[in-house]
Write an enzyme that holds these catalytic residues in place. Structure first.
Site, PDB file in Angstrom:
ATOM      1  N   GLU A 169      31.452   2.713 -39.255  1.00 21.20           N
ATOM      2  CA  GLU A 169      30.937   2.002 -38.083  1.00 21.20           C
ATOM      3  C   GLU A 169      30.277   0.743 -38.594  1.00 21.20           C
ATOM      4  OE1 GLU A 169      28.195   3.953 -35.387  1.00 21.20           O
ATOM      5  OE2 GLU A 169      29.346   5.807 -35.451  1.00 21.20           O
TER       6      GLU A 169
ATOM      7  N   GLU B 230      26.270  10.929 -38.809  1.00 28.62           N
ATOM      8  CA  GLU B 230      24.905  10.470 -39.072  1.00 28.62           C
ATOM      9  C   GLU B 230      23.849  11.560 -38.960  1.00 28.62           C
ATOM     10  OE1 GLU B 230      24.177   7.018 -36.648  1.00 28.62           O
ATOM     11  OE2 GLU B 230      25.800   5.902 -37.578  1.00 28.62           O
TER      12      GLU B 230
ATOM     13  N   TRP C 224      32.487  -0.770 -34.397  1.00 28.62           N
ATOM     14  CA  TRP C 224      31.781  -0.111 -33.305  1.00 28.62           C
ATOM     15  C   TRP C 224      31.424  -1.163 -32.284  1.00 28.62           C
ATOM     16  CZ3 TRP C 224      30.931   4.926 -32.149  1.00 28.62           C
ATOM     17  CH2 TRP C 224      30.119   5.146 -31.016  1.00 28.62           C
TER      18      TRP C 224
ATOM     19  N   PHE D  43      27.577  -3.076 -27.496  1.00 30.83           N
ATOM     20  CA  PHE D  43      28.203  -3.089 -28.818  1.00 30.83           C
ATOM     21  C   PHE D  43      29.722  -3.235 -28.745  1.00 30.83           C
ATOM     22  CE2 PHE D  43      24.162  -1.456 -30.321  1.00 30.83           C
ATOM     23  CZ  PHE D  43      24.097  -1.870 -31.646  1.00 30.83           C
TER      24      PHE D  43
ATOM     25  N   GLU E  63      24.685   3.365 -24.738  1.00 37.16           N
ATOM     26  CA  GLU E  63      23.972   3.209 -26.012  1.00 37.16           C
ATOM     27  C   GLU E  63      22.727   4.122 -25.999  1.00 37.16           C
ATOM     28  OE1 GLU E  63      24.697   2.145 -28.871  1.00 37.16           O
ATOM     29  OE2 GLU E  63      22.711   2.018 -29.743  1.00 37.16           O
ATOM     30  N   TRP E  64      22.968   5.430 -25.825  1.00 37.34           N
ATOM     31  CA  TRP E  64      21.916   6.453 -25.884  1.00 37.34           C
ATOM     32  C   TRP E  64      20.722   6.067 -25.008  1.00 37.34           C
ATOM     33  CZ3 TRP E  64      24.537  10.392 -27.519  1.00 37.34           C
ATOM     34  CH2 TRP E  64      25.553  10.207 -28.446  1.00 37.34           C
TER      35      TRP E  64
HETATM   36  C1  GBH Z   1      25.313   4.249 -34.618  1.00 38.27           C
HETATM   37  O1  GBH Z   1      24.219   4.551 -35.422  1.00 38.27           O
HETATM   38  C2  GBH Z   1      25.704   5.451 -33.778  1.00 38.27           C
HETATM   39  O2  GBH Z   1      26.572   6.296 -34.503  1.00 38.27           O
HETATM   40  C3  GBH Z   1      26.357   5.063 -32.482  1.00 38.27           C
HETATM   41  O3  GBH Z   1      26.450   6.193 -31.664  1.00 38.27           O
HETATM   42  C4  GBH Z   1      25.577   3.943 -31.819  1.00 38.27           C
HETATM   43  O4  GBH Z   1      26.110   3.581 -30.585  1.00 38.27           O
HETATM   44  C5  GBH Z   1      25.593   2.767 -32.755  1.00 38.27           C
HETATM   45  O5  GBH Z   1      24.926   3.127 -33.927  1.00 38.27           O
HETATM   46  C6  GBH Z   1      24.864   1.524 -32.242  1.00 38.27           C
HETATM   47  O6  GBH Z   1      23.491   1.755 -32.155  1.00 38.27           O
HETATM   48  O7  GBH Z   1      15.078   1.975 -33.646  1.00 38.27           O
HETATM   49  O8  GBH Z   1      14.055   1.722 -35.813  1.00 38.27           O
HETATM   50  O9  GBH Z   1      14.265   3.919 -34.813  1.00 38.27           O
HETATM   51  C7  GBH Z   1      23.746   3.479 -36.223  1.00 38.27           C
HETATM   52  C8  GBH Z   1      22.523   3.856 -37.012  1.00 38.27           C
HETATM   53  C9  GBH Z   1      20.360   4.749 -36.801  1.00 38.27           C
HETATM   54  C10 GBH Z   1      20.762   2.612 -35.975  1.00 38.27           C
HETATM   55  C11 GBH Z   1      19.101   4.857 -35.960  1.00 38.27           C
HETATM   56  C12 GBH Z   1      19.504   2.688 -35.159  1.00 38.27           C
HETATM   57  C13 GBH Z   1      17.293   3.584 -35.038  1.00 38.27           C
HETATM   58  C14 GBH Z   1      16.332   2.732 -35.766  1.00 38.27           C
HETATM   59  N1  GBH Z   1      21.342   3.902 -36.164  1.00 38.27           N
HETATM   60  N2  GBH Z   1      18.540   3.537 -35.804  1.00 38.27           N
HETATM   61  S1  GBH Z   1      14.826   2.577 -34.949  1.00 38.27           S
END
Ligand code: GBH
Length: 596
Positions: free
Chosen positions: A490, A277, A540, A556, A547-548
């Site tokens: 994912e 990503e 996923w 998840f 979760e960051w």
């Molecule tokens: C995945 O990204 C990741 O690869 C993984 O590490 C993570 O655990 C998983 O998602 C679940 O979240 O809040 O409006 O700024 C998924 C794509 C892109 C979704 C960034 C969330 C943030 C949107 N992600 N996005 S916002």
């Protein structure tokens, strides 16, 4: 571990880390184009600002991260048999699916649906989210250790990946648990800063030996490993010495890292992914002020410098793999959702195209179509990025064996209220530069409903929008023509408020996630039956994990993890997912059990 060279600028950054209320007094200036100083950092006047210090990996931790927590279990645990009662599926949640076309009373499945032979499916994770063992066996810090340990307000609950799911030591059991359900593929990432604690320079043999065993354990259990080289955990030293993905040096450092990994695990791994990503980790720039070496690149440009270097690093790595005779597929993982025009106005149609160009198109057009950026993105980045040379374009084009998409959800796109033109001509417009507005809800005239049920409030972007998946797959197929097909690398759902449940049996029964998996799999089957080449899926995630910024609050996993005891438990959704392959797979679902 051998020492690395650090510059004064890093120590200036350190002072700021320790006291975030007193920002850096001086500006040290890495840019992507200036010369490289002794330390590896690019600075305005190296002679005036830089000295070299000899630091060990432990010093990096002490200076930039501070103390980390450790788990009670800190040696590799052998796999034990999964109790048979745990393998019993939950009671059914649904009526059998309604077959499309002619209705057959009492039909238990739609006879026109099938996953083709060779379809690969499994579950996924990423190193920093599950491994823990932050400092074990020589791992160097990554930017995420700093973000979650040091940066004020970065995490919702002050949680880090120090221990996470302790998978660094529990991987044998985790692999045994998925093998017992017949899962075909385990997709995980390698931690770059385990293999190269400084991102470049000395290689850490203990880390290589660790991943040897992870890969060999997968094979022993009949599970195919799928490996991602980079899932956001950038070695801190590379961020501090040249701005990480903002610096051109990252390209060769990434390729050197890939070379070690390919050389070691080569043909044991049938599916390789270079980066996870890039839209997300490039948009993570600019990093928070004052915790990392400053950069002079304007904030608005930073994501696109990152993207530029990602395209070069990815494509060089792709060609490296082929030149080394790697016979697995090599792709990058991209992400995004289907972009539904909110209305049928022509302005909304343009907004939707702009959204594709600034998201999927950013990396997919260069690698699948032209070697270069899509139109609306190019209009913007050509103001500052170097144009790819013809040689670079042909190096980049054709470098993804499958279209690997992390496709969780869909949302509506529309023009900004003031119109697209008013945004593209105003650099301080909040939607600049994409100038595509977005919403999760239909228009009021259409009832104002959300596109689907919401996930946990900590994932406000995520709704169960599975109705749009067949169209989305068709769109990818028609737009990027991936010759090796599409893999959903994912997809998953954060069951709302799961963190508030206290009884394990309640947590395990996850109705919205279960219906998400069921309907998503049906959507894929529909797309396949209409001729879209979908080749694989990865749920996923294998287990609840870090979760960051949301820490462990946003779940998840298709398995629950008790973070005190590290006990795992299957959730109902895991059975729902596996059932799709029992019902519609051409290949049998074959559980594998521990032999010892
Ligand atoms: C995945 O990204 C990741 O690869 C993984 O590490 C993570 O655990 C998983 O998602 C679940 O979240 O809040 O409006 O700024 C998924 C794509 C892109 C979704 C960034 C969330 C943030 C949107 N992600 N996005 S916002």
């Amino acid at each position: 571990m051998k020492p690395s060279l650090l510059s004064l600028s890093m120590l200036a950054g350190l002072a700021a880390c320790q006291n975030s209320s007193s920002p850096l007094p001086t500006t040290i200036i890495p840019t992507p184009t200036t010369a490289t100083a002794l330390s590896g950092s690019t600075v305005a006047n190296p002679a005036a600002f830089t000295t070299a210090l000899t630091l060990h990996v432990e010093d990096l931790w002490n200076l930039f991260v501070g103390p980390v927590s450790t788990a009670a279990v800190n040696t590799t645990v052998s796999a034990t048999p999964i109790p048979t009662h745990e393998l019993i599926p939950p009671p059914g949640l649904f009526y059998s699916s309604f077959p499309s076309g002619q209705q057959i009373p009492m039909a238990s499945k739609n006879e026109s649906w099938k996953f083709p032979a060779g379809f690969w499916w499994g579950v996924a994770s990423a190193a920093y989210q599950v491994e823990g063992a932050a400092k074990a066996e020589g791992r160097g810090p990554s930017i995420w250790d700093v973000l979650l340990h040091r940066v004020t307000g970065y995490t919702v609950a002050n949680q880090t990946g120090d221990v996470a799911d302790n998978q660094y030591y529990l991987y044998k059991q985790d692999i045994a648990r998925i093998a017992a359900l017949g899962v075909k593929t385990y997709s995980f990432s390698i931690s770059w800063s385990r293999v190269f604690p400084f991102g470049n320079g000395p290689v850490n043999g203990l880390a290589l030996a660790h991943y040897d065993d992870v890969i060999n354990t997968c094979i022993e259990f009949g599970v195919e490993p799928a490996v991602t080289l980079y899932h956001w955990d950038l070695p801190l030293n590379l961020q501090n010495t040249y701005g990480g993905w903002l610096g051109p040096q990252i390209v060769d450092d990434f390729v050197a890292y890939a070379k070690v990994v390919f050389g070691r695990y080569g043909n044991k791994v049938p599916r390789w992914f270079t980066v996870n990503e890039p839209i997300v980790f490039c948009n993570n720039y600019p990093l928070p002020d004052h915790y990392f070496t400053n950069t002079l690149i304007p904030k608005i440009q930073q994501p696109f410098w990152c993207g530029h270097h990602v395209l070069l690093a990815h494509s060089k790595t792709y060609h490296l793999a082929k030149s080394m005779g790697i016979n697995g597929t090599v792709s990058f993982k991209t992400n995004g959702g289907y972009k539904i025009p909110l209305t049928n106005s022509s302005e909304d149609a343009v907004a939707v195209q702009r959204a594709w160009d600034f998201n999927e198109g950013w990396f997919a057009n260069p690698t699948f179509l032209t070697g270069d950026y899509p139109k609306y993105l190019k209009d913007f980045v050509s103001g500052f990025l170097p144009e790819f040379t013809d040689e670079e374009k042909s190096m980049i084009n054709g470098t993804s064996d499958v279209y690997a998409h992390d496709a969780y959800t869909s949302q509506f796109y529309m023009a900004p209220d003031s119109g697209i033109q008013a945004c593209t001509s105003n650099t301080s417009h909040p939607l600049y530069p994409s100038c595509a507005n977005t919403t999760y809800s239909y228009t009021t005239a259409d009832g104002g409903w959300n596109v689907g049920p919401a996930a946990d409030p900590l994932s406000p972007w995520l709704h169960k929008a599975t109705d749009w998946v067949p169209l989305f797959l068709r769109y990818i197929h028609d737009t990027w023509h991936p010759s090796g097909g599409i893999a959903i690398t994912e997809f998953g759902f954060a069951e709302p408020f799961e963190v508030l449940k206290t009884l394990k049996a309640d947590i395990q029964f996850d109705p919205i996630r279960s219906s998400y998996y069921r309907e998503y799999m049906e959507a894929i089957l529909m797309a396949i039956s209409e001729g879209v080449n979908v080749v694989g899926t990865l749920a996923w995630s294998i287990v609840d994990n870090l979760e960051w910024n949301s820490g462990y609050q946003d779940k998840f996993g298709v398995q629950y993890v008790n973070l005190t005891t590290q006990e795992r438990a299957y959730k109902a959704s895991f059975f729902e997912y596996v059932n799709a392959f029992k019902l519609y797979g051409t290949d049998p679902v074959t559980p594998h059990f521990v032999s010892s």
